[in-house]
Design an enzyme around this catalytic site. Structure first.
Site, PDB file in Angstrom:
ATOM      1  N   ASN A  87       0.965  -1.231   0.192  1.00 14.96           N
ATOM      2  CA  ASN A  87      -0.215  -0.200   0.135  1.00 14.96           C
ATOM      3  C   ASN A  87       0.868   1.107   0.026  1.00 14.96           C
ATOM      4  O   ASN A  87       1.490   1.672   0.888  1.00 14.96           O
ATOM      5  CB  ASN A  87      -1.023  -0.029   1.129  1.00 14.96           C
ATOM      6  N   ASN A 105      -6.322   9.024   7.669  1.00 18.67           N
ATOM      7  CA  ASN A 105      -5.972  10.382   7.150  1.00 18.67           C
ATOM      8  C   ASN A 105      -7.118  10.837   6.008  1.00 18.67           C
ATOM      9  O   ASN A 105      -7.503  11.990   6.335  1.00 18.67           O
ATOM     10  CB  ASN A 105      -4.714  10.106   6.337  1.00 18.67           C
ATOM     11  N   GLY A 106      -7.635  10.047   5.102  1.00 21.25           N
ATOM     12  CA  GLY A 106      -8.633  10.221   4.526  1.00 21.25           C
ATOM     13  C   GLY A 106      -9.769   9.569   5.182  1.00 21.25           C
ATOM     14  O   GLY A 106      -9.574   8.710   6.025  1.00 21.25           O
ATOM     15  N   ARG A 140      -7.373  17.150   3.996  1.00 21.70           N
ATOM     16  CA  ARG A 140      -8.568  17.604   2.752  1.00 21.70           C
ATOM     17  C   ARG A 140      -9.844  18.261   3.311  1.00 21.70           C
ATOM     18  O   ARG A 140     -10.232  17.855   4.636  1.00 21.70           O
ATOM     19  CB  ARG A 140      -8.889  16.205   2.061  1.00 21.70           C
TER      20      ARG A 140
HETATM   21  N1  LIG Z   1      -4.548   6.550  19.460  1.00 22.45           N
HETATM   22  C1  LIG Z   1      -5.074   7.405  18.562  1.00 22.45           C
HETATM   23  N2  LIG Z   1      -6.122   8.429  18.851  1.00 22.45           N
HETATM   24  C2  LIG Z   1      -6.398   9.041  18.034  1.00 22.45           C
HETATM   25  N3  LIG Z   1      -6.220   9.146  16.633  1.00 22.45           N
HETATM   26  C3  LIG Z   1      -5.495   8.145  16.303  1.00 22.45           C
HETATM   27  C4  LIG Z   1      -4.626   7.378  17.291  1.00 22.45           C
HETATM   28  N4  LIG Z   1      -3.851   6.345  16.568  1.00 22.45           N
HETATM   29  C5  LIG Z   1      -3.943   6.941  15.225  1.00 22.45           C
HETATM   30  N5  LIG Z   1      -4.886   7.877  15.100  1.00 22.45           N
HETATM   31  C6  LIG Z   1      -5.150   8.806  13.953  1.00 22.45           C
HETATM   32  O1  LIG Z   1      -5.381   7.775  12.697  1.00 22.45           O
HETATM   33  C7  LIG Z   1      -4.673   8.317  11.806  1.00 22.45           C
HETATM   34  C8  LIG Z   1      -4.266   7.509  10.725  1.00 22.45           C
HETATM   35  O2  LIG Z   1      -5.065   6.389  10.449  1.00 22.45           O
HETATM   36  P1  LIG Z   1      -4.910   5.437   9.406  1.00 22.45           P
HETATM   37  O3  LIG Z   1      -6.089   4.551   9.151  1.00 22.45           O
HETATM   38  O4  LIG Z   1      -3.616   4.702   9.660  1.00 22.45           O
HETATM   39  O5  LIG Z   1      -4.589   6.281   7.957  1.00 22.45           O
HETATM   40  P2  LIG Z   1      -4.207   6.299   6.543  1.00 22.45           P
HETATM   41  O6  LIG Z   1      -4.099   4.650   6.255  1.00 22.45           O
HETATM   42  O7  LIG Z   1      -5.035   6.936   5.750  1.00 22.45           O
HETATM   43  O8  LIG Z   1      -2.634   6.585   6.703  1.00 22.45           O
HETATM   44  C9  LIG Z   1      -3.484   9.446  12.069  1.00 22.45           C
HETATM   45  O9  LIG Z   1      -3.598  10.632  11.447  1.00 22.45           O
HETATM   46  C10 LIG Z   1      -4.297   9.860  13.547  1.00 22.45           C
HETATM   47  O10 LIG Z   1      -4.636  11.171  13.521  1.00 22.45           O
HETATM   48  C1  LIG Z   2      -8.507   7.062  -0.754  1.00 22.13           C
HETATM   49  C2  LIG Z   2      -7.916   7.772   0.485  1.00 22.13           C
HETATM   50  O1  LIG Z   2      -8.307   8.677   0.941  1.00 22.13           O
HETATM   51  O2  LIG Z   2      -6.977   7.059   0.961  1.00 22.13           O
HETATM   52  P1  LIG Z   2      -6.224   7.201   2.405  1.00 22.13           P
HETATM   53  O3  LIG Z   2      -7.207   7.607   3.410  1.00 22.13           O
HETATM   54  O4  LIG Z   2      -5.221   6.208   2.672  1.00 22.13           O
HETATM   55  O5  LIG Z   2      -5.301   8.541   2.019  1.00 22.13           O
END
Ligand SMILES: Nc1ncnc2c1ncn2[C@@H]1O[C@H](COP(=O)(O)OP(=O)(O)O)[C@@H](O)[C@H]1O
Ligand SMILES: CC(=O)OP(=O)(O)O
Ligand SMILES: [Mg+2]
Length: 403
Positions: free
Chosen positions: A7, A216-217, A246
């Protein structure tokens, strides 16, 4: 057989290696700040004899010029003794790639060919944060794992069941028929996985579910009978909820105002909406842990940001309950959804009319796996289900290639 799932994000690479058909995760990892002199790799190897044991973790900080350098380092970790879990890159039979945008062409996992790569490339402009990185991941994996079969699993695929009234915009028809401007929806692999888990838990294959992916998204989906009926992201992953960086939904006139009277270029607007808005724009941070700490310290910007974030989710719960004509469960997933009790609490506040009755004690507990957070009398179940996009990708790859 070994399946390696990749990923690739704009500045990170997540990966997981599975033994198949046991579906055993052997190792997983995260490469962050790719392109910098201070990149980090967190590499975890699971104890296959005693899966309850914590994984053995290796943490490295090193310069990584690009994704190719990052992947070579990952391969070195996979093969390095001791703890090396494959002897050779040729031990990987399948590489499954998360690809964010697959347009209307792909409704299922797809073997990667030059034509598939060309289509992923054509869609760069529609997923500018994601498809370019996914593409690089494919090119590198084709070189590093030259013997493996390469498969793409698209974020858009699960949402190809949306009815036309949900996916069309009220624009002149030719913009759809000739330019394919429509809602596509994203995070499909995650919505599909948690919806299937929820339906199994409820023992109700035709369950009416709202899945809420907050990473994040961020995006939500209305799911019935295991099919996506609507989703909050649109033509690109910019629409819908407030996200890390975003904006989510916005009146398009704001863009025109930025481009006209305020003199922004198209590129500046793109950067503004995708990378400088959302929670980052509201608070100065895109990490919910920082924003939660700021809120606890009494920061007014953090308080407003939490409010706005949860308010948008509640609006979509209302909308999707109408789409589904009822509701059996809402499901929180991904980094924020699985970990942030305050977000869940805010989302479920004042939602009695929709049948949501959160048990705040259960909400505050930090437990692994699927959890039910509602009070017994709640008409609608409130679930936390950890997403497993990599496992779902591996399953879809194995499925495709066994046919
Ligand atoms: N213990 C926590 N409490 C609150 N938010 C969290 C915690 N752990 C991770 N996050 C949030 O989760 C986000 C990332 O989520 P994730 O699903 O891994 O995103 P992505 O796959 O899009 O990178 C981080 O930006 C953070 O804000
Ligand atoms: C589609 C998308 O927003 O993916 P991610 O949350 O991993 O940034
Ligand atoms: Mg994610």
């Amino acid at each position: 057989m070994n399946i390696f799932v990749l990923n690739s994000g704009s500045s990170s690479i997540k990966y997981q290696l599975f033994r198949w058909p046991a579906e055993r995760p052997v190792c997983s990892g995260l490469v962050e700040r790719v392109g910098s002199a201070q990149a980090t790799i967190t590499h975890q190897v699971f104890d296959l004899q005693a899966p309850a044991n914590p994984p053995a973790e290796t943490k490295l900080t090193l310069p990584l010029a690009d994704h190719e350098a990052g992947l070579h380092e990952v391969v070195r970790l996979l093969t390095a003794a001791p703890g090396g879990i494959i002897a050779d890159p040729a031990d990987i039979a399948i590489v499954g790639h998360r690809v964010v945008h697959g347009g209307e062409t792909y409704a299922a996992a797809t073997r990667i060919t030059p034509a598939v790569k060309a289509e992923i490339k054509r869609l760069f402009a529609l997923a500018p944060l994601h498809n370019p990185a996914n593409y690089v991941g494919i090119e590198v994996a084709e070189r590093v794992f030259a013997q493996a079969r390469q498969v793409a699993v698209f974020d858009t695929a699960f949402h190809q069941t949306l009815p036309e009234r949900a996916f069309r915009y009220a624009l002149p028809t030719a913009l759809y028929t000739e330019q394919r401007i429509r809602k596509y929806g994203f995070h499909g692999t995650s919505h599909q996985y948690v919806a299937a888990q929820a339906a199994a838990y409820l023992q109700k294959p035709d369950a009416r579910l709202i899945t809420i992916h907050l990473g994040n998204g961020c995006s939500m989906a209305a799911v019935r009978d295991g099919q996506s009926l609507d989703t909050s992201m649109g033509f690109s992953p910019l629409a819908g909820l407030v996200m890390g960086t975003r904006s989510g939904d916005i009146d398009p006139s704001v863009l025109l105002y930025l481009l006209g009277p305020l003199g922004y270029t198209a590129e500046q607007v793109n950067t503004l909406l995708n990378k400088e808005s959302g929670m980052l724009g509201l608070t100065g941070s895109n990490d919910m842990r920082d924003i939660g700490a700021a809120l606890a310290a009494g920061d007014a910007r953090a308080a407003l940001a939490y409010d706005l974030y949860a308010y948008r989710i509640r609006q979509y719960i209302g909308a999707y309950t109408a789409v589904l004509n009822g509701l059996d469960a809402i499901v929180f997933t991904a980094g924020v959804g699985e970990n942030d009790a305050l977000v869940r609490s805010r989302v479920c506040e004042n939602m009695e009319f929709f049948g949501l009755n959160l048990d705040e004690d259960k909400n505050q507990q930090r437990l692994p796996g699927l959890r039910e957070l509602n009070r017994p009398e709640s008409r609608v179940k409130i679930l936390v289900i950890p997403t497993a996009e990599e496992l779902e990708i591996a399953r879809q790859c194995a499925d495709l290639l066994s046919r």
